[in-house]
Enzyme design. Sequence first.
Site, PDB file in Angstrom:
ATOM      1  N   ASP A   1       9.950   2.950   6.940  1.00  0.00           N
ATOM      2  CA  ASP A   1       9.598   1.494   7.305  1.00  0.00           C
ATOM      3  C   ASP A   1      10.850   1.315   8.048  1.00  0.00           C
ATOM      4  O   ASP A   1      11.671   1.568   8.330  1.00  0.00           O
ATOM      5  CB  ASP A   1       9.937   0.630   5.764  1.00  0.00           C
ATOM      6  CG  ASP A   1       8.887  -0.414   6.232  1.00  0.00           C
ATOM      7  OD1 ASP A   1       7.782  -0.622   5.493  1.00  0.00           O
ATOM      8  OD2 ASP A   1       9.337  -1.576   6.802  1.00  0.00           O
ATOM      9  N   ARG A  57      14.350  -3.631   3.480  1.00  0.00           N
ATOM     10  CA  ARG A  57      13.223  -3.289   2.602  1.00  0.00           C
ATOM     11  C   ARG A  57      13.902  -1.589   2.289  1.00  0.00           C
ATOM     12  O   ARG A  57      13.805  -1.367   1.060  1.00  0.00           O
ATOM     13  CB  ARG A  57      11.916  -2.884   3.265  1.00  0.00           C
ATOM     14  CG  ARG A  57      10.939  -2.371   2.569  1.00  0.00           C
ATOM     15  CD  ARG A  57      10.587  -3.120   1.154  1.00  0.00           C
ATOM     16  NE  ARG A  57       9.133  -2.513   0.521  1.00  0.00           N
ATOM     17  CZ  ARG A  57       8.695  -2.821  -0.633  1.00  0.00           C
ATOM     18  NH1 ARG A  57       9.612  -3.478  -1.336  1.00  0.00           N
ATOM     19  NH2 ARG A  57       7.635  -2.136  -1.017  1.00  0.00           N
ATOM     20  N   THR A  67      -2.700  -4.533   9.225  1.00  0.00           N
ATOM     21  CA  THR A  67      -3.633  -4.725  10.378  1.00  0.00           C
ATOM     22  C   THR A  67      -3.845  -6.208  10.479  1.00  0.00           C
ATOM     23  O   THR A  67      -5.176  -6.587   9.936  1.00  0.00           O
ATOM     24  CB  THR A  67      -4.752  -4.007  10.336  1.00  0.00           C
ATOM     25  OG1 THR A  67      -5.259  -3.856   9.074  1.00  0.00           O
ATOM     26  CG2 THR A  67      -4.463  -2.383  11.040  1.00  0.00           C
ATOM     27  N   THR A 114      -6.749  -0.875   7.206  1.00  0.00           N
ATOM     28  CA  THR A 114      -7.950  -1.476   7.523  1.00  0.00           C
ATOM     29  C   THR A 114      -8.204  -1.785   8.836  1.00  0.00           C
ATOM     30  O   THR A 114      -7.601  -2.461   9.505  1.00  0.00           O
ATOM     31  CB  THR A 114      -8.445  -2.497   6.714  1.00  0.00           C
ATOM     32  OG1 THR A 114      -8.097  -2.539   5.238  1.00  0.00           O
ATOM     33  CG2 THR A 114      -9.796  -3.218   6.773  1.00  0.00           C
ATOM     34  N   ARG A 145       1.336 -13.573   2.216  1.00  0.00           N
ATOM     35  CA  ARG A 145       0.556 -13.040   3.667  1.00  0.00           C
ATOM     36  C   ARG A 145      -0.596 -13.751   3.875  1.00  0.00           C
ATOM     37  O   ARG A 145      -1.605 -13.850   2.759  1.00  0.00           O
ATOM     38  CB  ARG A 145       0.257 -11.766   3.725  1.00  0.00           C
ATOM     39  CG  ARG A 145       1.443 -10.917   3.644  1.00  0.00           C
ATOM     40  CD  ARG A 145       1.173  -9.244   3.646  1.00  0.00           C
ATOM     41  NE  ARG A 145       0.551  -8.936   2.513  1.00  0.00           N
ATOM     42  CZ  ARG A 145       0.010  -7.859   2.230  1.00  0.00           C
ATOM     43  NH1 ARG A 145       0.202  -6.688   3.212  1.00  0.00           N
ATOM     44  NH2 ARG A 145      -0.476  -7.342   1.226  1.00  0.00           N
ATOM     45  N   VAL A 194       0.814  -1.100   0.248  1.00  0.00           N
ATOM     46  CA  VAL A 194      -0.001  -0.037  -0.044  1.00  0.00           C
ATOM     47  C   VAL A 194       0.816   1.275  -0.079  1.00  0.00           C
ATOM     48  O   VAL A 194       0.681   2.144  -0.808  1.00  0.00           O
ATOM     49  CB  VAL A 194      -0.961  -0.149   1.217  1.00  0.00           C
ATOM     50  CG1 VAL A 194      -1.630   1.269   1.324  1.00  0.00           C
ATOM     51  CG2 VAL A 194      -2.055  -1.131   1.220  1.00  0.00           C
ATOM     52  N   CYS A 235      -6.055  -9.192   3.113  1.00  0.00           N
ATOM     53  CA  CYS A 235      -7.313  -8.488   3.204  1.00  0.00           C
ATOM     54  C   CYS A 235      -8.607  -9.443   3.797  1.00  0.00           C
ATOM     55  O   CYS A 235      -9.428  -9.417   4.630  1.00  0.00           O
ATOM     56  CB  CYS A 235      -7.785  -7.718   1.912  1.00  0.00           C
ATOM     57  SG  CYS A 235      -6.476  -6.275   1.728  1.00  0.00           S
TER      58      CYS A 235
END
Length: 421
Positions: free
Chosen positions: A33, A38, A84, A119, A330, A14, A259
């Site tokens: 981050d 990364r 999240t 979210t 994930r 995102v 998600c």
Amino acid sequence: MNNQVIAIVGLGYVGLPLAVAFSKKGFDVIGFDINTERIQELQQHTDNTLEVSQQELQEASSILYTDAIDELKKATIYIVTVPTPITNQKLPNLNPLRSASESVGSVLKKGDIVIYESTVFPGCTEEFCAPILEKVSKLTYNEDFYCGYSPERINPGDKKHRIDTIVKVTSGSTPEIATVVDALYGQIITAGTFKVSSIKVAEAAKVIENSQRDINIAFVNELALIFGKLDIDTHEVLEAAGTKWNFLPFTPGLVGGHCIGVDPYYLAQKAQEIGHHPEIILAGRRINDSMSEYVATEVLKLMVQKEIAIKDAKILMLGITFKENCPDIRNTKAVDLYQFFKSFHMNVDIYDPWASVEELQKEYGIDIKNELEANVTYDVIVNVVAHKEFLDLDLATLKKNKSIVYDVKGNLDRNSVDKRL
């Protein structure tokens, strides 16, 4: 407004596309981050999520990538895009959100705006995040600093629906801030924005998007359970029903990812807190969470029917990522399927040209192959993920004289498989 300095907190699927989008419009962008590897990767213009190309990263070379919190002091707008997840007990895990809020709070100044995209359940931004910002910064919410919420709508691996071509829902902690947040996103979203009346409305809109999809998939997964007992091909039924103009095109499968397989638990937890038991939401989750075991059981039944010994059988899983043509692992339910097979002492190979060998080993302790070995054949082949590369496989060269091909995704040639989910 381009004189604003924007800090993106969290540079995953995102945050990174968002940082690049703002950079393209001339904003000074700080990409933060906590993952040092990364940061180093992005400084070399490489994105292992494959969401942003090397050329795009080179064109957005003005972005400051950092893992140093002090660098965030330069920002006036903070956009939090951390994950999240849920706990092992399937409860909201707000630790990443807490940590990000504490980090932002430590550098927050008067007049700053903190926008959340992660979210969450309705009320989380103002009931959970804002108090942390207040406590750490010693500033007063809606007097010294403000908040906004604009839910992310990134679809990993989707090169058609990009951040700028998806309508963006926006909101703010005051009407004035809502207008500022809406105007900010309006500069990078060509598809337009949709400003709502409150942060809670925006939070609720996001969490039901994925809950609705989860429930629809649960419905067709339940159909697969029913039709399996009736010896009816579920995909053929769906194809027939799909000839009606208003039939929704959902297909059965394993529901993982960060998600759809997670967000409904956020809404369910909030519902239970206010005294409502969310029957449909949780029923859908139970069905979708059970599908890996169902697929494994169906494969074992086919093996018994063909008199293929289960113990020490050699099985090939095609795909381990949570969805097709994407490296995202994930919350992938393919791992559950792998564990079921291993529990029956089967020898399992995983072929996935998209997944990272190192990441799979680090996250799940699983070894995979990015290429198939020559002259190796299998008792069982399970098409788990609909990667485009699998359509070109010659399954006949991978099969033994007595083998099974089970198609979870239903995208292989029907005549080449023994059964489809």
